[in-house]
Design an enzyme around this catalytic site. Sequence first.
Site, short mmCIF file in Angstrom:
data_model
loop_
_atom_site.label_atom_id
_atom_site.label_comp_id
_atom_site.label_asym_id
_atom_site.label_seq_id
_atom_site.Cartn_x
_atom_site.Cartn_y
_atom_site.Cartn_z
N LYS A 267 0.72 6.16 -3.02
CA LYS A 267 -0.70 5.77 -3.00
C LYS A 267 -1.30 6.18 -1.66
O LYS A 267 -0.81 5.78 -0.61
CB LYS A 267 -0.84 4.26 -3.19
N ASP A 272 -9.77 1.61 2.28
CA ASP A 272 -10.11 0.81 1.10
C ASP A 272 -11.10 -0.28 1.46
O ASP A 272 -10.74 -1.30 2.03
CB ASP A 272 -8.83 0.19 0.52
N LYS A 279 -14.32 -6.03 -0.15
CA LYS A 279 -13.38 -7.02 0.41
C LYS A 279 -14.14 -7.97 1.34
O LYS A 279 -15.10 -7.56 1.98
CB LYS A 279 -12.29 -6.30 1.23
N ASP A 292 -3.85 1.79 3.94
CA ASP A 292 -3.68 1.81 2.49
C ASP A 292 -3.19 3.17 1.96
O ASP A 292 -3.02 3.36 0.76
CB ASP A 292 -5.00 1.41 1.80
N ASP A 351 -11.56 -3.16 -6.46
CA ASP A 351 -10.57 -3.26 -5.38
C ASP A 351 -9.14 -3.12 -5.93
O ASP A 351 -8.19 -3.00 -5.15
CB ASP A 351 -10.73 -4.59 -4.62
N GLU A 353 -7.88 -0.56 -7.12
CA GLU A 353 -8.01 0.89 -7.32
C GLU A 353 -6.66 1.59 -7.23
O GLU A 353 -6.49 2.67 -7.78
CB GLU A 353 -8.98 1.48 -6.29
N ARG A 355 -3.76 0.96 -8.56
CA ARG A 355 -3.08 1.16 -9.85
C ARG A 355 -3.80 2.23 -10.67
O ARG A 355 -3.19 2.89 -11.51
CB ARG A 355 -2.93 -0.17 -10.59
ZN LIG Z 1 -8.06 -2.14 -3.07
#
Ligand SMILES: [Zn+2]
Length: 508
Positions: A267, A272, A279, A292, A351, A353, A355
């Site tokens: 990933k 993010d 967030k 991230d 959020d 995202e 997956r």
């Molecule tokens: Zn996220």
Amino acid sequence: MKTPRVELRRRTTGIHDRDATVVFVHPEDLKKLDPGLARVVGAELTERIATFAAARAYKAGVGEAMYFPTHDSHLTILVGLGASKSYSLEFVRRASANALRLLERMRVASAVFVWPTRLPKRASQVELVSAASEGVLLGAYEFDKYQSSAKNKFSTGLVEFAVDKLSATTKKALQESMLICAAVNEARDMQNDNSDDVNPEHLAKQSKSLAAAHKLTYSVLSGKELSARGLNLLHAVGRASQWPPKLIVLEYWGASKKIAPIAMVGKGITFDTGGVNLKPSAGGQLHEMHLDMSGAAIVMAVLKLAAQLKLRVNLIGALAVAENVIDSNSYKPGSIIRAFNGKTVEVANTDAEGRLVLADAMSYLAATHKPSSIIDVATLTGSIMVTFGYHVAGLVSNNDTLARNLTNASQRTDERLWRLPLIDEYRAETHGKRSDLSNLGSNPRYGDAIVAGAFLEQFTAGIPWAHIDIAGTSMRPVRNYYNPAGGTGFGVRLLVDFLKNLPARKSR
Ligand SMILES: [Zn+2]
């Protein structure tokens, strides 16, 4: 950040020719020194060690250090290995890291490390040397690129390991360990740096030069090329950014082409914000969201090492790269998007995202490369941090053998994994109301680390697969022995060990 040179030398009597001798001891050694140690430090010093330890109530706990002058400016440094009955390679890593950090604080330019003759449980001298060099080289790491004072920081230049046998295997193990640690430290640098610099474009450039330097195959799908091929989830997540989203693919062919490759997917969300489901600012972790992309950094490091160590495997590394930010083109909560494999996915929350980008990357690789297994590495869920904190990564898998091989590698490297139950109840949580799937379960506060895994399983095309959630282990608030604050590079040693210990593969 500078790491010391690590070299081997033969364990002989009376080695005090460097600026310090670091003597690793168990509590039992404080009364009567291990014969291997006694031989190196000599009779007089053996007695002084006992006297000093008693006077200072020194207990030789793991990494516990004490020092005293030997003669002139030479120092004797005792570093604890903990009780000998629980002696493990991890204790060697931890004690070596503490030893190195003490050397740097004491401005010691060169040192010899000596260990008791008795080896950690089920370990060889070769493994001891690897573990000690990991402690030193990973423990030396600091992200000080932006610290003006770093220029004047003292660095220890040379660490020698005194060993009984200077065998070719030991030398080779040290060489390999140095390459692995350098790659881990590079991954940490990439994790820790600014997201404006480590953006999707930068990851593509880095991957391209990595491929050129190590004879890997490099290819990339970028921006609209992704949606044109049906990777709509990955495209949607990254489409609001000034840097288009990308699927970067690196290939290493170290075995017969008849053998199906192993796929590793990282990933790579370079920042993010959470997207439209922004967030929280107060008490949140927004300022850590440059990390991230840790999964992508780990996969890049593993590909580099596969080439450097000439591993006899075929390996495809895919980086699902995007920046999850907000503008008028952002993807939106409630939208339904068709994934590469044809399934429709409702975006319950922008959020979640990670997956989504992994889903497209995995099913794309499954279709294009027919891998024998898929392993994804991702800072995927806050839920895994609630469960395991910073110490253990979550493992979700549809295949017992793959899960066992990874768990064994985790035990050898002490990059710890814990397998979570992938049962139908969690699979049911991934069903959408208006679509095939939803990117969140009915109550995302509960079991999300597993629900996220169950979601990803839908994109594996039935191939043996393992998902490693490194949200907790890839970043730390404070140092823990050889793991620094910030990016830890967690997963590189684990995955390289896994590849090195794979059973022989059958042709396809
Ligand atoms: Zn996220």
